[in-house]
Write an enzyme that holds these catalytic residues in place. Structure first.
Site, short mmCIF file in Angstrom:
data_model
loop_
_atom_site.label_atom_id
_atom_site.label_comp_id
_atom_site.label_asym_id
_atom_site.label_seq_id
_atom_site.Cartn_x
_atom_site.Cartn_y
_atom_site.Cartn_z
N GLN A 169 -46.96 -14.16 -2.42
CA GLN A 169 -47.06 -13.56 -1.09
C GLN A 169 -45.72 -13.63 -0.35
O GLN A 169 -45.56 -14.41 0.59
CB GLN A 169 -48.14 -14.28 -0.27
CG GLN A 169 -49.55 -14.03 -0.77
CD GLN A 169 -50.56 -15.02 -0.23
OE1 GLN A 169 -50.31 -16.22 -0.18
NE2 GLN A 169 -51.72 -14.54 0.17
N ASP A 171 -42.91 -13.28 2.26
CA ASP A 171 -42.99 -13.02 3.70
C ASP A 171 -42.23 -11.76 4.08
O ASP A 171 -41.12 -11.52 3.59
CB ASP A 171 -42.38 -14.18 4.50
CG ASP A 171 -43.44 -15.18 4.91
OD1 ASP A 171 -44.21 -15.60 4.03
OD2 ASP A 171 -43.48 -15.54 6.11
N ARG A 199 -58.12 -8.91 13.47
CA ARG A 199 -57.95 -10.35 13.39
C ARG A 199 -56.59 -10.53 12.73
O ARG A 199 -56.39 -10.17 11.58
CB ARG A 199 -59.07 -10.96 12.55
CG ARG A 199 -58.98 -12.48 12.34
CD ARG A 199 -58.44 -12.79 10.99
NE ARG A 199 -58.46 -14.23 10.67
CZ ARG A 199 -57.71 -14.76 9.72
NH1 ARG A 199 -56.89 -14.02 9.01
NH2 ARG A 199 -57.77 -16.03 9.46
N ASP A 201 -53.75 -12.18 11.00
CA ASP A 201 -53.58 -13.32 10.11
C ASP A 201 -52.26 -14.05 10.40
O ASP A 201 -51.23 -13.42 10.64
CB ASP A 201 -53.56 -12.76 8.67
CG ASP A 201 -53.64 -13.84 7.62
OD1 ASP A 201 -54.61 -14.60 7.63
OD2 ASP A 201 -52.73 -13.90 6.77
N GLU A 242 -55.27 -15.48 14.60
CA GLU A 242 -55.40 -16.75 13.92
C GLU A 242 -54.15 -17.54 14.26
O GLU A 242 -53.07 -17.25 13.73
CB GLU A 242 -55.50 -16.56 12.40
CG GLU A 242 -55.76 -17.86 11.68
CD GLU A 242 -55.18 -17.93 10.26
OE1 GLU A 242 -55.58 -18.82 9.53
OE2 GLU A 242 -54.31 -17.11 9.91
C1 NOJ Z 1 -55.02 -17.25 6.60
C2 NOJ Z 1 -56.25 -16.78 5.91
O1 NOJ Z 1 -57.38 -17.14 6.69
C3 NOJ Z 1 -56.25 -17.40 4.54
O2 NOJ Z 1 -57.47 -17.17 3.88
C4 NOJ Z 1 -55.08 -16.86 3.77
O3 NOJ Z 1 -54.98 -17.52 2.52
C5 NOJ Z 1 -53.77 -17.05 4.53
N1 NOJ Z 1 -53.86 -16.73 5.92
C6 NOJ Z 1 -52.68 -16.21 3.93
O4 NOJ Z 1 -52.87 -14.87 4.27
#
Ligand code: NOJ
Ligand code: CA
Length: 551
Positions: A169, A171, A199, A201, A242
């Protein structure tokens, strides 16, 4: 035009399309299946669905590794199916919010592929590179124990790239205006297809400067620009962030004048709710409620119990965290990333339905809007043989049919829980629907009640003194109406006294039972709380309102 601040009193239901309902027998939940279950959700009374990521993805992190922001992953259906789904949700008055995962992409995203291959490509600067491995590369991992570093060497580029999460992943460089333009384009795209917001992330990481240098800044100004864009396109669209941050930073996210994010998950309170559930000591929770009280009028907290990740207890003291571990996740196998518990709510509360109801009732009366997780309305369990967070992501248990009625394939995307007290023969929606005293029907009733008490979403709260650290009493006032909610976190009955100074506070009308309360002395109510008991009262009651209107 902003029609209404609908999110001030929303009831949000979190679901992943892949584990909800499979319509074509390939073992994977899909949009057609989810759309067929909208009547179930409508019956439950939720007002907004939060959909986990469903875009094209290698799915190495349950879809939080996106390889095409503009496609539905073919395993879930087509863009057409998605629009059918949002339209059918809208017909039932249910909004659809989706995850916006733009802190990073999948390493399979064409942007990253291009970036690593071609130094001259405009995509090179979409990501964050370093020639040498930075000194702090082995710090700041989000998944300690599983993730070894935050900088990994890419052999094609011959450089290291930054990844706050797993190495697949990379950035995105959110300081690059081209990346910000892409983020806006993605938001604009899904808004056109009928979503009510996002939402977002990993918000603190999205707005952080990134790079090999040791010190970083948070670019809070970015939040305002996201909001502006959203509202230009669709007035009532929102961002729910989040952001597991300390209370002193909350207003940076909401904006002093309410010009940044509309909603944030209240992780601070969440951790202390679990501490209170584990120890029956509400003091840290009360403090957390006070610490997170401040927010602009047009902003709202999203409160939750469990979500699709581990229960993160990283912001408790060592001792507090241990107390929650001892009660709800004593085995190493139940814990994750040195900070959390990976189980579902049902088993964490040992399947005790009185306790589950009390926990949910508490959630529904916290100052904000509640977010519930699919399956928790049934008291679903977990499968600890599955790795990391997958244990709490098993398919929805619809019925006693094979594989819980989730799929007609014999190969479900994740195993269905079959054995033990949480197996689908014991816990499923079909049986609970027929049983008036089931958790499912209880949840439906409490949602209906929550909707009838808008004071909780709109009003100001006050913590009432009960003289008992195991009993939380809150009072909400809004537009001359008031409610009082009381929760006993102990497994023993107790008698408490609360004092409501105002005249109309002499009468408390119980909204859930016939057990009303009349004050004695100078506005004192003596109330008996059953073990894990919860009471919701309207202050003054209807009688009071009628009297007033006759004056
Ligand atoms: C937060 C998400 O809730 C989680 O499930 C995810 O692995 C990470 N962000 C990376 O996107
Ligand atoms: Ca399917």
């Amino acid at each position: 035009m902003i029609k209404d601040l609908w999110y001030k009193n929303a009831v949000i239901y979190s679901v992943h399309v892949g584990t909800y309902m499979d319509s074509n027998a390939d073992g994977i939940g899909d949009f057609e299946g989810l759309a067929r279950r909208l009547d179930y959700l409508h019956g439950l009374g939720v007002t907004c669905i939060w959909l986990g990521p469903f875009q094209k993805s290698p799915r190495r992190d349950d879809g939080y590794d996106i390889s095409d922001f503009y496609q539905v992953d073919p395993c879930f259906g087509t863009l057409g199916d998605f629009v059918e789904f949002t339209n059918q949700a809208e017909q039932r008055g249910i909004r659809v919010m989706i995850d916006l995962v733009v802190n990073h992409t999948s390493d399979q995203h064409p942007w990253f592929q291009e970036a690593r291959r071609d130094p001259a490509s405009k995509f090179r600067d979409f990501y964050v590179w370093s020639d040498k491995k930075p000194e702090n590369a082995d710090e700041g991992m989000v998944f300690p124990g599983v993730q070894k570093t935050t900088w990994t060497r890419d052999p094609v580029a011959g450089k290291y790239y930054f990844h706050r999460f797993y190495d697949f992943q990379p950035d995105l460089n959110t300081e690059n205006p081209l990346v910000l333009a892409e983020i806006r384009k993605i938001m604009g795209f899904w808004l056109e297809l009928g979503v009510c917001g996002f939402r977002m992330d990993a918000m603190p990481f999205v707005i952080s400067t990134k790079g090999p240098q040791p010190r970083h800044r948070l670019r809070y100004d970015m939040l305002r620009s996201f909001r502006e864009f959203l509202q230009w396109r669709r007035g009532d669209a929102i961002i729910l962030a989040e952001a597991n941050v300390e209370p002193k930073n909350n207003l940076h996210y909401f904006g002093e004048d309410g010009d940044r994010l509309q909603m944030m998950f209240n992780f601070w309170v969440n951790q202390r709710v679990f501490y209170a559930l584990a120890t029956a000591d509400i003091k840290p929770l009360v403090k957390a409620l006070e610490q997170t009280r401040d927010r602009p009028d047009n902003a709202q907290w999203a409160h939750f119990l469990r979500n699709h990740d581990e229960l993160d207890l990283g912001r408790l003291t060592e001792e507090q965290r241990q107390a929650v571990f001892d009660d709800m996740g004593p085995d190493k196998d139940m814990q994750l990333y040195n900070r959390g518990i990976r189980r579902r709510l049902g088993p964490m509360l040992r399947g005790d339905w009185r306790r589950l109801e009390m926990a949910y009732s508490l959630l529904f009366t916290l100052p904000g809007s509640p977010v519930i997780r699919y399956g928790d309305e049934l008291g679903m369990g977990d499968d600890l043989t599955l790795p990391e967070r997958n244990c709490a992501r098993t398919p929805m248990q619809w019925s006693t049919e094979p594989l819980a009625g989730f799929t007609r394939s014999s190969k479900p995307v994740l195993p269905v829980i079959e054995q033990g007290p949480y197996g689908f023969h014991k816990i499923n929606a079909a049986d609970q629907r027929r049983d008036a005293s089931s958790l499912l029907n209880w949840t439906e009733r409490i949602i209906r009640m929550r909707k009838e008490v808008p004071e909780i979403g709109w009003g100001d709260f006050k913590v009432l003194d009960t003289g008992n650290d195991g009993v939380l009493a809150l009072r909400y006032d809004w537009r001359n109406n008031a409610v009082v909610t009381i929760h006993n976190l102990r497994n023993e009955s107790t008698e408490i006294q609360i004092r409501l100074a105002d005249e109309k506070g002499r009468q408390l009308v119980n909204l859930l039972t016939q057990d009303h309360s009349q004050a004695h002395g100078r506005g004192v109510h003596t109330i008996v709380m059953e073990p894990y008991g919860y009471h919701w009262y309207r202050v003054g009651g209807l009688g009071y309102l009628l009297e007033r209107s006759n004056e």
